[in-house]
Design an enzyme around this catalytic site. Structure first.
Site, PDB file in Angstrom:
ATOM      1  N   LYS A   1      -6.692  41.190  29.154  1.00 38.52           N
ATOM      2  CA  LYS A   1      -7.331  40.193  28.312  1.00 38.52           C
ATOM      3  C   LYS A   1      -8.740  40.671  27.930  1.00 38.52           C
ATOM      4  O   LYS A   1      -8.870  41.661  27.250  1.00 38.52           O
ATOM      5  CB  LYS A   1      -7.315  38.845  29.031  1.00 38.52           C
ATOM      6  CG  LYS A   1      -5.945  38.507  29.663  1.00 38.52           C
ATOM      7  CD  LYS A   1      -4.837  38.288  28.663  1.00 38.52           C
ATOM      8  CE  LYS A   1      -3.445  38.216  29.266  1.00 38.52           C
ATOM      9  NZ  LYS A   1      -3.247  37.305  30.386  1.00 38.52           N
TER      10      LYS A   1
ATOM     11  N   ASP B   1      -8.582  33.474  40.101  1.00 37.27           N
ATOM     12  CA  ASP B   1      -8.137  34.204  38.919  1.00 37.27           C
ATOM     13  C   ASP B   1      -9.171  33.881  37.836  1.00 37.27           C
ATOM     14  O   ASP B   1      -9.221  32.770  37.324  1.00 37.27           O
ATOM     15  CB  ASP B   1      -6.736  33.742  38.513  1.00 37.27           C
ATOM     16  CG  ASP B   1      -6.210  34.449  37.265  1.00 37.27           C
ATOM     17  OD1 ASP B   1      -7.037  34.975  36.487  1.00 37.27           O
ATOM     18  OD2 ASP B   1      -4.983  34.464  37.056  1.00 37.27           O
TER      19      ASP B   1
HETATM   20  C1  LIG Z   1      -2.309  37.129  31.406  1.00 33.45           C
HETATM   21  C2  LIG Z   1      -2.710  36.455  32.659  1.00 33.45           C
HETATM   22  C3  LIG Z   1      -2.198  36.857  33.901  1.00 33.45           C
HETATM   23  C4  LIG Z   1      -1.138  37.939  34.041  1.00 33.45           C
HETATM   24  O1  LIG Z   1      -1.596  39.173  33.634  1.00 33.45           O
HETATM   25  P1  LIG Z   1      -0.659  40.318  32.950  1.00 33.45           P
HETATM   26  O2  LIG Z   1      -1.637  41.418  32.716  1.00 33.45           O
HETATM   27  O3  LIG Z   1      -0.088  39.736  31.702  1.00 33.45           O
HETATM   28  O4  LIG Z   1       0.402  40.651  33.942  1.00 33.45           O
HETATM   29  C5  LIG Z   1      -2.665  36.208  35.022  1.00 33.45           C
HETATM   30  N1  LIG Z   1      -3.561  35.202  34.943  1.00 33.45           N
HETATM   31  C6  LIG Z   1      -4.072  34.782  33.766  1.00 33.45           C
HETATM   32  C7  LIG Z   1      -5.065  33.679  33.741  1.00 33.45           C
HETATM   33  C8  LIG Z   1      -3.657  35.389  32.585  1.00 33.45           C
HETATM   34  O5  LIG Z   1      -4.149  34.961  31.415  1.00 33.45           O
END
Ligand SMILES: *Cc1c(COP(=O)(O)O)cnc(C)c1O
Length: 389
Positions: free
Chosen positions: A206, A181
Site C-alpha cells: 500500500k 496493523d
Molecule cells: C492489504 C492489506 C493487508 C494484506 O496485505 P497484502 O499485501 O495484500 O497481502 C493487511 N492489512 C491491511 C489493512 C491491508 O490493507
C-alpha cells in the site's frame, strides 16, 4: 552514509539501512538476484548462506523500515498476508486472540477459514471501547490484534490504552502481546512501537511501496526474543520477498514522507467537500471534526492520511453508478498508491465477510471507500462532482 536513528524521518526514509555497494560504490542497494552465496570453505562465509534466510537487498529494506517505525528489528515478507501468517504461527492450538471487528477482509479470512482449522480461537470485538476487549480476554488470550484506523470504516483504537490493558493482564510467564496493523497510516503518520505495542504490521503493498507495482509485508518489533522467534518462522515458512520486490519497495520508502503529506492534504480537502455535498449521507475521515474520535486521532496520529469512507444516498444503485461514472478515480481494490482509487467494500474488498457481520459493523450497500492519490485536488473533486451528478 550512516544516519543515526534520531535523524528526522525524512532523512531516515532516504538513508536508513543503506550504504553504498561495497563492490562498486553504487548509491542504490543493488538487486542481489541470487539464490545462494559461495562459501570460502564449509561454514566460512560473509553472513549470507541461502537467500530464503538472508539477502542484502532485503536486509537494506528491513533496516530501513525498522528505522522508520522506531523499532529495533524488522522483517519483510512476500505479502501482508504472508507477514500475518508467519507471525500468527508464533502461536498454536488452544491459543486465543482478541481481534477488532472491522478488521481487513483478508485478515478475517485467514483467521476464520485457515488458522481456526489449526485450533486457534478468535473473538472479534468493537475496540473503540476498551471495556469490550477487557471482557473478551480469557486465560488463553495471547495477542490483541488491532487495526487503526480500521478498514473500511476508519474507526480508531486507542493504542496506548490497549497496550496498558495488555500489560495489566500479563504477569510472570503469561504475556498478552499487542499488534497494530498500521497499513493505513504508514510509519510516517503513526508509530505503534513508540506507543508500546509489541508488533507493528504493514502491508507494504500500500503506502510504503506506493506505486501500485509490488506486493509485500513487514513486521517490526523491539524485543530481541520475539524478533528471533519471528526470524526463525520467516526462514522456516518461507513467505519471503524476492530482491526485485525489495528494491521496488525501498525505492518507495524514499518518497514516503512527501507522498503521505500530499495524501493527507488531498484526503482532508475531499472529506470536507464530500461532507457538504447534498448527495452524501455521511463521511468518515479522522481529520473531520465530526469524526467521533477526532481528538484521539490528533493525539496518536501525525496526519490523517488518504483514506476516506462515505455513504451515498440511494443505496446500491447510487453507489454502483458513482463507481461506473468516475474517470480519474479507478475502480479497483487496494489503496495507498499515487493514483486515486475507488471501491465498494460490500461487493469488493469485504465480500469475504458474511453479510450479517458486514451490516452489524456498518459496511452497508451505499458505503464507498476512496484511496485519495496525489493528483491535483481540483481534478479529483471535479471528477467526483461530475460522477455524482
Ligand atoms: C492489504 C492489506 C493487508 C494484506 O496485505 P497484502 O499485501 O495484500 O497481502 C493487511 N492489512 C491491511 C489493512 C491491508 O490493507
Amino acid at each position: 552514509m550512516k544516519v543515526s536513528n534520531d535523524s528526522h524521518i525524512e532523512t531516515l526514509a532516504i538513508h536508513a539501512g543503506q550504504s553504498p555497494d561495497p563492490t562498486t560504490g553504487a548509491i542504490m542497494t543493488p538487486i542481489y538476484q541470487t539464490s545462494t552465496y559461495v562459501q570460502q570453505g564449509p561454514g566460512v562465509h560473509k553472513g549470507f548462506e541461502y537467500a530464503r534466510t538472508r539477502n542484502p537487498t532485503r536486509d537494506a529494506l528491513e533496516a530501513n523500515l525498522a528505522a522508520l517505525e522506531g523499532a529495533n528489528y524488522g522483517l519483510c515478507f512476500s505479502s501482508g498476508c504472508g507477514a500475518m501468517t508467519t507471525l500468527m504461527l508464533l502461536y498454536g492450538a488452544g491459543d486465543h486472540f482478541v481481534v477488532c471487528d472491522d478488521v481487513y477482509g483478508g485478515t478475517y479470512r485467514l483467521f476464520t477459514k485457515i488458522l481456526s482449522r489449526l485450533g486457534m480461537e478468535f473473538s472479534f470485538v468493537d475496540m473503540s471501547d476498551p471495556a469490550n476487549v477487557e471482557k473478551a480476554i480469557t486465560p488463553k488470550t495471547k495477542l490483541i490484534w488491532m487495526e487503526s484506523p480500521t478498514n473500511p470504516l476508519l474507526t480508531l483504537i486507542d493504542i496506548k490504552k490497549m497496550v496498558a490493558l495488555a500489560k495489566s493482564k500479563s504477569s510472570g510467564d503469561r504475556r498478552i502481546h499487542t499488534l497494530v496493523d498500521s497499513t493505513f497510516m504508514s510509519p510516517i503518520l503513526q508509530q505503534p512501537i513508540r506507543m508500546g505495542a509489541d508488533f507493528v504490521l504493514q502491508s507494504t503493498t500500500k503506502y510504503i511501496g506506493g506505486h501500485s507495482d509490488v506486493i509485500g509485508g513487514f513486521v517490526g518489533c523491539s524485543d530481541k526474543s520475539l524478533y528471533e522467534a519471528l526470524q526463525f518462522n520467516q526462514k522456516s515458512i518461507g513467505a519471503t520477498p524476492g530482491p526485485m520486490d525489495c528494491f521496488l519497495t525501498l525505492r518507495g520508502t524514499k518518497t514516503l514522507p512527501v507522498r503521505m503529506a500530499r495524501h493527507s492534504e488531498n484526503g482532508q480537502k475531499i472529506a470536507e467537500w464530500l461532507e457538504k455535498h447534498p448527495k452524501i449521507e455521511r463521511v468518515s475521515y479522522p481529520g473531520l471534526k465530526s469524526h467521533p474520535q477526532h481528538s484521539l486521532a490528533k493525539e496518536q496520529m501525525k496526519g490523517f492520511g488518504g483514506m476516506v469512507t462515505f455513504v451515498v444516498k440511494g443505496g446500491l444503485p447510487a453507489s454502483r453508478a458513482l463507481l461506473e461514472k468516475v474517470k480519474i478515480f479507478a475502480c479497483a481494490e487496494s489503496l495507498g498508491g499515487v493514483e486515486s482509487l475507488i471501491e465498494h467494500p460490500a461487493i469488493m474488498t469485504h465480500a469475504s465477510v458474511p453479510k450479517e457481520i458486514r451490516e452489524k459493523v456498518g459496511i452497508v450497500d451505499g458505503l464507498i471507500r476512496i484511496s485519495v492519490g496525489i493528483e491535483h485536488i481540483d481534478d479529483l473533486i471535479q471528477d467526483l462532482e461530475q460522477a455524482l451528478k
